[in-house]
Scaffold this motif. Sequence first.
Motif, PDB file in Angstrom:
ATOM      1  N   THR A 134       0.755  10.573   6.122  1.00 27.39           N
ATOM      2  CA  THR A 134       1.268   9.520   5.237  1.00 27.39           C
ATOM      3  C   THR A 134       1.311   9.993   3.788  1.00 27.39           C
ATOM      4  OG1 THR A 134      -0.891   8.468   4.820  1.00 27.39           O
ATOM      5  CG2 THR A 134       0.334   7.731   6.764  1.00 27.39           C
ATOM      6  N   ARG A 135       1.495  11.294   3.595  1.00 27.42           N
ATOM      7  CA  ARG A 135       1.651  11.830   2.253  1.00 27.42           C
ATOM      8  C   ARG A 135       3.009  11.424   1.681  1.00 27.42           C
ATOM      9  NH1 ARG A 135       1.081  17.807   4.224  1.00 27.42           N
ATOM     10  NH2 ARG A 135       2.527  16.802   5.681  1.00 27.42           N
ATOM     11  N   THR A 136       3.158  11.589   0.384  1.00 23.75           N
ATOM     12  CA  THR A 136       4.430  11.247  -0.240  1.00 23.75           C
ATOM     13  C   THR A 136       5.576  12.036   0.377  1.00 23.75           C
ATOM     14  OG1 THR A 136       3.332  10.678  -2.312  1.00 23.75           O
ATOM     15  CG2 THR A 136       5.679  11.191  -2.430  1.00 23.75           C
ATOM     16  N   GLU A 137       5.340  13.311   0.673  1.00 22.52           N
ATOM     17  CA  GLU A 137       6.419  14.110   1.268  1.00 22.52           C
ATOM     18  C   GLU A 137       6.785  13.632   2.671  1.00 22.52           C
ATOM     19  OE1 GLU A 137       2.840  17.074   1.208  1.00 22.52           O
ATOM     20  OE2 GLU A 137       3.451  15.240   0.149  1.00 22.52           O
ATOM     21  N   ASP A 138       5.811  13.062   3.405  1.00 21.54           N
ATOM     22  CA  ASP A 138       6.113  12.513   4.726  1.00 21.54           C
ATOM     23  C   ASP A 138       7.012  11.291   4.603  1.00 21.54           C
ATOM     24  OD1 ASP A 138       4.387  14.368   6.127  1.00 21.54           O
ATOM     25  OD2 ASP A 138       2.692  13.206   5.375  1.00 21.54           O
ATOM     26  N   MET A 139       6.719  10.459   3.617  1.00 29.09           N
ATOM     27  CA  MET A 139       7.538   9.273   3.380  1.00 29.09           C
ATOM     28  C   MET A 139       8.947   9.662   2.954  1.00 29.09           C
ATOM     29  SD  MET A 139       4.547   7.355   1.216  1.00 29.09           S
ATOM     30  CE  MET A 139       5.575   6.015   0.622  1.00 29.09           C
ATOM     31  N   ALA A 140       9.040  10.609   2.028  1.00 29.90           N
ATOM     32  CA  ALA A 140      10.350  11.032   1.530  1.00 29.90           C
ATOM     33  C   ALA A 140      11.188  11.661   2.634  1.00 29.90           C
ATOM     34  CB  ALA A 140      10.176  12.013   0.369  1.00 29.90           C
ATOM     35  N   THR A 141      10.556  12.462   3.477  1.00 34.59           N
ATOM     36  CA  THR A 141      11.278  13.087   4.588  1.00 34.59           C
ATOM     37  C   THR A 141      11.796  12.041   5.559  1.00 34.59           C
ATOM     38  OG1 THR A 141       9.987  15.126   4.426  1.00 34.59           O
ATOM     39  CG2 THR A 141      11.056  14.683   6.539  1.00 34.59           C
ATOM     40  N   LEU A 142      10.964  11.058   5.870  1.00 33.81           N
ATOM     41  CA  LEU A 142      11.385   9.976   6.766  1.00 33.81           C
ATOM     42  C   LEU A 142      12.616   9.270   6.227  1.00 33.81           C
ATOM     43  CD1 LEU A 142      10.935   7.946   9.123  1.00 33.81           C
ATOM     44  CD2 LEU A 142       9.366   6.711   7.603  1.00 33.81           C
ATOM     45  N   ILE A 143      12.598   8.965   4.942  1.00 32.99           N
ATOM     46  CA  ILE A 143      13.713   8.230   4.338  1.00 32.99           C
ATOM     47  C   ILE A 143      14.965   9.094   4.229  1.00 32.99           C
ATOM     48  CG2 ILE A 143      14.513   7.101   2.224  1.00 32.99           C
ATOM     49  CD1 ILE A 143      11.507   6.338   1.743  1.00 32.99           C
ATOM     50  N   ALA A 144      14.800  10.299   3.731  1.00 33.41           N
ATOM     51  CA  ALA A 144      15.966  11.141   3.421  1.00 33.41           C
ATOM     52  C   ALA A 144      16.581  11.805   4.640  1.00 33.41           C
ATOM     53  CB  ALA A 144      15.565  12.205   2.401  1.00 33.41           C
ATOM     54  N   ASP A 145      15.782  12.055   5.669  1.00 32.21           N
ATOM     55  CA  ASP A 145      16.278  12.832   6.812  1.00 32.21           C
ATOM     56  C   ASP A 145      16.559  12.003   8.059  1.00 32.21           C
ATOM     57  OD1 ASP A 145      15.985  14.941   5.147  1.00 32.21           O
ATOM     58  OD2 ASP A 145      14.311  15.888   6.198  1.00 32.21           O
ATOM     59  N   SER A 146      16.584  10.684   7.927  1.00 28.98           N
ATOM     60  CA  SER A 146      16.887   9.820   9.074  1.00 28.98           C
ATOM     61  C   SER A 146      18.313   9.286   8.920  1.00 28.98           C
ATOM     62  CB  SER A 146      15.895   8.659   9.166  1.00 28.98           C
ATOM     63  OG  SER A 146      14.581   9.126   9.373  1.00 28.98           O
ATOM     64  N   TRP A 188       0.869  -1.188   0.000  1.00 28.92           N
ATOM     65  CA  TRP A 188       0.000   0.000   0.000  1.00 28.92           C
ATOM     66  C   TRP A 188       0.899   1.229   0.000  1.00 28.92           C
ATOM     67  CZ3 TRP A 188      -3.234   1.431   4.998  1.00 28.92           C
ATOM     68  CH2 TRP A 188      -3.943   2.630   4.780  1.00 28.92           C
ATOM     69  N   ASN A 189       0.838   1.987  -1.074  1.00 25.43           N
ATOM     70  CA  ASN A 189       1.565   3.249  -1.149  1.00 25.43           C
ATOM     71  C   ASN A 189       0.659   4.324  -0.560  1.00 25.43           C
ATOM     72  OD1 ASN A 189       2.867   5.630  -1.770  1.00 25.43           O
ATOM     73  ND2 ASN A 189       3.232   5.126  -3.926  1.00 25.43           N
ATOM     74  N   TRP A 190       0.814   4.613   0.724  1.00 30.52           N
ATOM     75  CA  TRP A 190      -0.089   5.534   1.421  1.00 30.52           C
ATOM     76  C   TRP A 190      -0.154   6.896   0.742  1.00 30.52           C
ATOM     77  CZ3 TRP A 190       4.593   4.292   4.203  1.00 30.52           C
ATOM     78  CH2 TRP A 190       4.570   3.030   4.819  1.00 30.52           C
ATOM     79  N   GLY A 191       0.994   7.392   0.304  1.00 32.73           N
ATOM     80  CA  GLY A 191       1.035   8.732  -0.280  1.00 32.73           C
ATOM     81  C   GLY A 191       0.201   8.864  -1.535  1.00 32.73           C
ATOM     82  N   LYS A 192       0.128   7.800  -2.306  1.00 31.92           N
ATOM     83  CA  LYS A 192      -0.589   7.839  -3.573  1.00 31.92           C
ATOM     84  C   LYS A 192      -2.080   8.077  -3.370  1.00 31.92           C
ATOM     85  CE  LYS A 192      -0.820   5.221  -7.918  1.00 31.92           C
ATOM     86  NZ  LYS A 192      -0.354   3.978  -8.596  1.00 31.92           N
ATOM     87  N   TRP A 193      -2.605   7.625  -2.227  1.00 32.74           N
ATOM     88  CA  TRP A 193      -4.046   7.717  -1.966  1.00 32.74           C
ATOM     89  C   TRP A 193      -4.340   8.514  -0.701  1.00 32.74           C
ATOM     90  CZ3 TRP A 193      -5.598   5.789  -6.368  1.00 32.74           C
ATOM     91  CH2 TRP A 193      -4.847   4.780  -6.977  1.00 32.74           C
ATOM     92  N   ALA A 194      -3.405   9.362  -0.283  1.00 36.49           N
ATOM     93  CA  ALA A 194      -3.505  10.020   1.019  1.00 36.49           C
ATOM     94  C   ALA A 194      -4.740  10.901   1.162  1.00 36.49           C
ATOM     95  CB  ALA A 194      -2.244  10.845   1.291  1.00 36.49           C
ATOM     96  N   SER A 195      -5.174  11.534   0.099  1.00 36.70           N
ATOM     97  CA  SER A 195      -6.290  12.466   0.217  1.00 36.70           C
ATOM     98  C   SER A 195      -7.640  11.759   0.318  1.00 36.70           C
ATOM     99  CB  SER A 195      -6.315  13.440  -0.969  1.00 36.70           C
ATOM    100  OG  SER A 195      -6.597  12.745  -2.168  1.00 36.70           O
ATOM    101  N   ASP A 196      -7.722  10.517  -0.180  1.00 37.42           N
ATOM    102  CA  ASP A 196      -9.021   9.830  -0.202  1.00 37.42           C
ATOM    103  C   ASP A 196      -8.819   8.311  -0.185  1.00 37.42           C
ATOM    104  OD1 ASP A 196     -11.726   9.388  -0.340  1.00 37.42           O
ATOM    105  OD2 ASP A 196     -11.937   9.957  -2.440  1.00 37.42           O
TER     106      ASP A 196
END
Length: 418
Positions: free
Chosen positions: A269-281, A171-179
């Motif tokens: 769980t937006r795409t930017e939340d996922m990217a931030t988690l990966i890139a900034d940890s 499940w790619n949460w970011g892809k469907w985050a709005s609905d």
Amino acid sequence: MTPSPSPGSWITKSHTNWLYSLQPKPFMPSMARSLVFLVLSASSLVTSTFGDAVHKLQQTGKANLELRLAKSSTCTKENLQVRREWGDISKAERREYIAAMLCLMSKPSQLDQTEYPGAKTRYDDFVAVHINQTLTIHGTGSFLAWHRYFTWSFERALREECGYTGSQPYWNWGKWASDPANSPLFDGSDTSLSGNGLKIDHEDTDYYPAGPGGGCVYSGPFVNMTARLGPLSPLAKPAPAANPLPNGMGDNPRCVRRDITNYLSSRYTRTEDMATLIADSPDILTFQDRMQAVTARPWEVEGTYNPAEHNGMPLMGVHASGHYTIGGDPGGDFYTSPNDPAFYNHHAGIDRTWAIWQWLDLENRTEQIAGGTAMFDPVNSPRQTLDDIVDLGVGGDRVWRIRDLVSTVDGPFCYTYE
């Protein structure tokens, strides 16, 4: 088994440096609460802006994965499985996965029925394993590796016991985050994992406000699914009937309830939340703590909370936000959450996020481990080590060490993500 905490208490207890819990205050005014379920009008723009960010990180890391694969003694390009997002696989592939899940739900349990009278099916076996080990596999150093193996073992059972020929979708949460309720995963069609629950009168929880459902799932392939184990720590209000056994292993038949909303997904769980988690940890402790972050009633502070003032810690991490986007029972109970059919897609998403983080620096990140061994005593409990064992009993193929479960192309694993 350690006695279950009272509903929700596992989250609000201040026991790690990643848990920012708040004292309960009055819930949001009704007008403010109504805003929770508005679909963000700019969501398509956000997706177009950040839509490739996680994929780009994934593609960047794949070069390192290929080098690791070339050195693997157990995995080759020829037998490498590719896990894809639920919305990206064909309807025929979705139907095959659903059929395999229903097959597993029709096969008898392999557990001792005197000890596990509520485990009636092979599907229940996996729920029971998760219940038994819950307090040592959340908020601990084994969280990521244990759930990687657990998800893979479920996929293995689908293959070996029910003839499934595909791979575990995520499940790619970011892809469907709005609905999320209208995503292919939850739209209630015959190629979904069933939709929302019936709308019933129900209350806010401490982690997400009451949504448009709350009752029994009424559409899709799992409309007649019966949950039997638990509850142990339910968030749903009204709560399901108590289990006849204190350890949750008694037979407690009930429908699967859901309360799918976009309250958490459109914020955490937006795409930017996922990217931030990966890139900034920068290290595994930061990564897993941010991923598992949970805050009671986040709406009460989200307007003033600044992650930068808290070492980058979000109010809610993608792990809890994904589970609580589904909500209900058993999905909202962290002991029994595998009893919701979407559990394994969610945890494949968790595993994908960890895999991408690892791939960006495989040489240094593959065998990184940090944390304690007890959820309620993360500081003073023995440190988790790579030589600690993971034993799923009837759910696994054998006993492994954590060090065998940290690479997607070594040990029992041979898969990648696209």
